[in-house]
Design an enzyme around this catalytic site. Sequence first.
Site, mmCIF file in Angstrom:
data_model
loop_
_atom_site.group_PDB
_atom_site.id
_atom_site.type_symbol
_atom_site.label_atom_id
_atom_site.label_comp_id
_atom_site.label_asym_id
_atom_site.label_seq_id
_atom_site.Cartn_x
_atom_site.Cartn_y
_atom_site.Cartn_z
ATOM 1 N N HIS A 81 -33.030 -1.275 16.671
ATOM 2 C CA HIS A 81 -32.419 -1.921 15.511
ATOM 3 C C HIS A 81 -33.431 -2.645 14.630
ATOM 4 O O HIS A 81 -33.220 -2.794 13.440
ATOM 5 C CB HIS A 81 -31.260 -2.815 15.957
ATOM 6 C CG HIS A 81 -30.071 -1.985 16.298
ATOM 7 N ND1 HIS A 81 -29.795 -1.596 17.570
ATOM 8 C CD2 HIS A 81 -29.157 -1.379 15.499
ATOM 9 C CE1 HIS A 81 -28.724 -0.810 17.554
ATOM 10 N NE2 HIS A 81 -28.323 -0.668 16.313
ATOM 11 N N ARG A 99 -22.743 -2.916 9.278
ATOM 12 C CA ARG A 99 -22.968 -3.349 10.672
ATOM 13 C C ARG A 99 -22.690 -4.852 10.759
ATOM 14 O O ARG A 99 -23.605 -5.678 10.640
ATOM 15 C CB ARG A 99 -24.407 -3.061 11.082
ATOM 16 C CG ARG A 99 -24.745 -1.586 11.257
ATOM 17 C CD ARG A 99 -26.205 -1.428 11.651
ATOM 18 N NE ARG A 99 -26.522 -0.149 12.232
ATOM 19 C CZ ARG A 99 -27.177 0.831 11.581
ATOM 20 N NH1 ARG A 99 -27.555 0.670 10.342
ATOM 21 N NH2 ARG A 99 -27.449 1.964 12.205
ATOM 22 N N ARG A 134 -17.468 -1.806 10.145
ATOM 23 C CA ARG A 134 -17.413 -1.537 11.588
ATOM 24 C C ARG A 134 -17.238 -2.855 12.327
ATOM 25 O O ARG A 134 -17.894 -3.841 12.000
ATOM 26 C CB ARG A 134 -18.704 -0.849 12.036
ATOM 27 C CG ARG A 134 -18.654 -0.401 13.485
ATOM 28 C CD ARG A 134 -19.879 0.390 13.872
ATOM 29 N NE ARG A 134 -21.061 -0.447 13.946
ATOM 30 C CZ ARG A 134 -22.268 0.018 14.258
ATOM 31 N NH1 ARG A 134 -22.447 1.303 14.492
ATOM 32 N NH2 ARG A 134 -23.303 -0.809 14.312
ATOM 33 N N GLU A 155 -20.553 8.238 19.295
ATOM 34 C CA GLU A 155 -21.930 7.882 19.645
ATOM 35 C C GLU A 155 -22.172 7.882 21.151
ATOM 36 O O GLU A 155 -23.263 7.596 21.615
ATOM 37 C CB GLU A 155 -22.339 6.553 19.010
ATOM 38 C CG GLU A 155 -21.354 5.429 19.157
ATOM 39 C CD GLU A 155 -21.752 4.181 18.357
ATOM 40 O OE1 GLU A 155 -22.827 4.157 17.767
ATOM 41 O OE2 GLU A 155 -20.965 3.234 18.370
ATOM 42 N N ASN A 168 -27.887 7.805 16.471
ATOM 43 C CA ASN A 168 -28.874 6.990 17.201
ATOM 44 C C ASN A 168 -28.430 6.821 18.653
ATOM 45 O O ASN A 168 -29.189 7.067 19.585
ATOM 46 C CB ASN A 168 -29.024 5.600 16.572
ATOM 47 C CG ASN A 168 -29.313 5.670 15.090
ATOM 48 O OD1 ASN A 168 -29.895 6.643 14.628
ATOM 49 N ND2 ASN A 168 -28.887 4.669 14.345
ATOM 50 N N ASP A 169 -27.198 6.405 18.815
ATOM 51 C CA ASP A 169 -26.714 6.224 20.180
ATOM 52 C C ASP A 169 -26.364 7.549 20.833
ATOM 53 O O ASP A 169 -26.564 7.721 22.034
ATOM 54 C CB ASP A 169 -25.501 5.285 20.195
ATOM 55 C CG ASP A 169 -25.946 3.844 20.119
ATOM 56 O OD1 ASP A 169 -26.856 3.479 20.879
ATOM 57 O OD2 ASP A 169 -25.413 3.099 19.278
ATOM 58 N N ARG A 197 -33.242 3.885 23.265
ATOM 59 C CA ARG A 197 -33.772 3.996 21.900
ATOM 60 C C ARG A 197 -34.759 2.896 21.534
ATOM 61 O O ARG A 197 -35.485 2.999 20.557
ATOM 62 C CB ARG A 197 -32.607 4.015 20.895
ATOM 63 C CG ARG A 197 -31.784 2.759 20.915
ATOM 64 C CD ARG A 197 -30.450 2.961 20.211
ATOM 65 N NE ARG A 197 -30.496 2.581 18.809
ATOM 66 C CZ ARG A 197 -29.432 2.423 18.051
ATOM 67 N NH1 ARG A 197 -28.223 2.643 18.551
ATOM 68 N NH2 ARG A 197 -29.533 2.072 16.806
ATOM 69 N N CYS A 239 -23.753 8.728 10.155
ATOM 70 C CA CYS A 239 -24.396 7.509 9.654
ATOM 71 C C CYS A 239 -25.589 7.058 10.481
ATOM 72 O O CYS A 239 -26.119 5.981 10.261
ATOM 73 C CB CYS A 239 -23.373 6.381 9.558
ATOM 74 S SG CYS A 239 -22.644 5.961 11.133
HETATM 75 C C1 PEP Z 1 -25.742 4.961 15.646
HETATM 76 O O1 PEP Z 1 -25.692 4.683 16.840
HETATM 77 O O2 PEP Z 1 -26.210 6.032 15.198
HETATM 78 C C2 PEP Z 1 -25.258 3.980 14.645
HETATM 79 C C3 PEP Z 1 -25.160 4.290 13.384
HETATM 80 O O3 PEP Z 1 -24.969 2.727 15.091
HETATM 81 P P1 PEP Z 1 -26.114 1.630 15.453
HETATM 82 O O4 PEP Z 1 -27.443 2.191 15.002
HETATM 83 O O5 PEP Z 1 -25.746 0.392 14.766
HETATM 84 O O6 PEP Z 1 -26.018 1.536 16.945
HETATM 85 MG MG MG Z 2 -24.579 2.989 17.488
#
Ligand code: PEP
Ligand code: MG
Length: 603
Positions: free
Chosen positions: A190, A308, A344, A441, A464-465, A475, A512
């Site tokens: 993040h 977020r 979200r 995710e 990402n997740d 990650r 996203c």
């Molecule tokens: C993701 O996991 O791709 C996502 C958009 O949420 P975050 O990056 O906030 O976990």
């Molecule tokens: Mg995520």
Amino acid sequence: MLHYTGIAANGGIVIGPAYHYNRSLLVAEDRMLEPDEVAPQLEQFEYAVARSKGELEKISALAEHKAGKQGSAIFEAQSMMLADTYVLDTIRRRIRDEKKSAAFIVDSEYNIHQHFLQTSENPLLRERADDVEDIKQRLLRHLLEKQKWISKLDHPAIVVAEFMTPADAILFSRQELLGFATDGGGATSHVAILARSLGLPAIVGLRGAAAHIETNDILILDGDLGELFVTPDDDTLARYRERLMEIQSKKKIVAAKGKETEFPPETIDGKKIVVNMNMELISDEAIAEAESMSKIKSKPVRGLGLLRTEHFLSEYDEIPSETDQTRIYSDLANRFYPAPITIRTFDIGGDKFIGGGFREKNPFLGWRGIRISLDQPETHIEQLRAILRASARQNVKLLLPMITTVDELEKVMHYLDEAKQELRQNGEAFDENIPLGVMIEVPAAALHAPAFATRCDFLSIGTNDLTQYTLAVDRGNEFVAHLFDELHPAVLRLIAMSVRAAHARKKPVSLCGEMAGKPIALPFIIGMGIDEISVAPNRVQMISGLIRKLKYSETKLLVRKVLEESQTIPELKQTLFRFLHKRNLVEDFLTPVEIEMIEGYGK
Ligand code: PEP
Ligand code: MG
């Protein structure tokens, strides 16, 4: 000159002095207080004790809820130690007599107790020394207040740290931050995502560089290559100054070319894709940037594909009140109106704010996102009510993070009904049909996407997740960062499955994760039929520009080819690269580093 290579988190080059931020070491200054400083220091000490007690009570209740009496025992023991009047009175007396800061005396006094316990013959007492350290750190945190630490950034600087939380990055972003470099982290941690939304050059995963850098050392941070030079020699400095000048002139050309005239961007053969923005900061600058990106011919058309909300917690240091949330969400909904904003619910946990010193052994597989919300229904309903109020003009969508089971979704639907009912009774305006979406995710959600798509209004794929959980690669962990890749065939298959499941039920799908902002991946994303993507504001123009150069019919064939034929990541990247190359898009859309890396696979 020292030279380190890490993971390029956000492109750009910056030359400037370092600010070494050490978040783990809270240092109490040893200086005599002026006579009029003693009383405020005593007050601050009482405040720190009260805050610490409050935190410990909360953690203790939480631990009991999660792990029974046994789980809360440690925190109760710490609470008792913190209530020890002998120790507290000694500290008060020493502040008055020695005229030193509360932080200094707390540090010194608890060190004495710690030393006594550590040198004890009794193993049980030796273990208690860690609790004393925890109490001391908790008090020091309140006494030294992070903001004061950070305010030392009184001139433009590159922040260097072993480890930084997203909250640190947000607080630094209010200062004269030029860029940042951290020992820990991966490309989709993040902190790296925040670097992109702040538009700051950044390197993560530098593994051990921070210890060799002192505040005011001159640095060259090359966010394109992931390279950091400490006290660079004259040749290197000259080389980078030249590159900076080249970049400046290229930027001007791109800016002149990049003006957008249409929304939503459309492929050559007429497929429209909505390009929205991800947003995590509510600073004036972040909103202004997103707002300016949202407008075409001065009309707001582009909205927020992912807000977020959990990052607002670092602003408040705790969950903002329902009133504050209502104000924040409503203000954003109004500013972007008529464009939609997707809010979200809190995705707390993982590497994001959890507060109160709560720690888990394996946070990414732990108490995170919707799991926390459902365990704290009152807080969850407060957030739902605040989001509902913001939806009065019908441009708000509601999105749920970390959904794994249908049961979780149904519970939220139940709470949402409850929240709506309350607002109805109070005569408050809201959108009765607020669209409800689920983040895909977790692999379980992708595999079970038909069930989610049946029950909700849209899906949003969080790559990402999804990548982290599919590949079992943290990650945020620099040691396995080379294994993190959204373009793994397994991840792409899960994405394709989710899109098919949604479209079969006539529900739109958005993407996203950070993947949406990567030109190499875009033809595949478009070819899957994604309806909407959401990227960092500074990627909007570039990604929209690339969409306009693609033919949907060709990207669909590409998807088939990739899913049927590619077995390995390099093979797959070569196929995607060739697709762009054949259409003369490589030079304009890929960075030299990306080109070099992918070409390397073909050799
Ligand atoms: C993701 O996991 O791709 C996502 C958009 O949420 P975050 O990056 O906030 O976990
Ligand atoms: Mg995520």
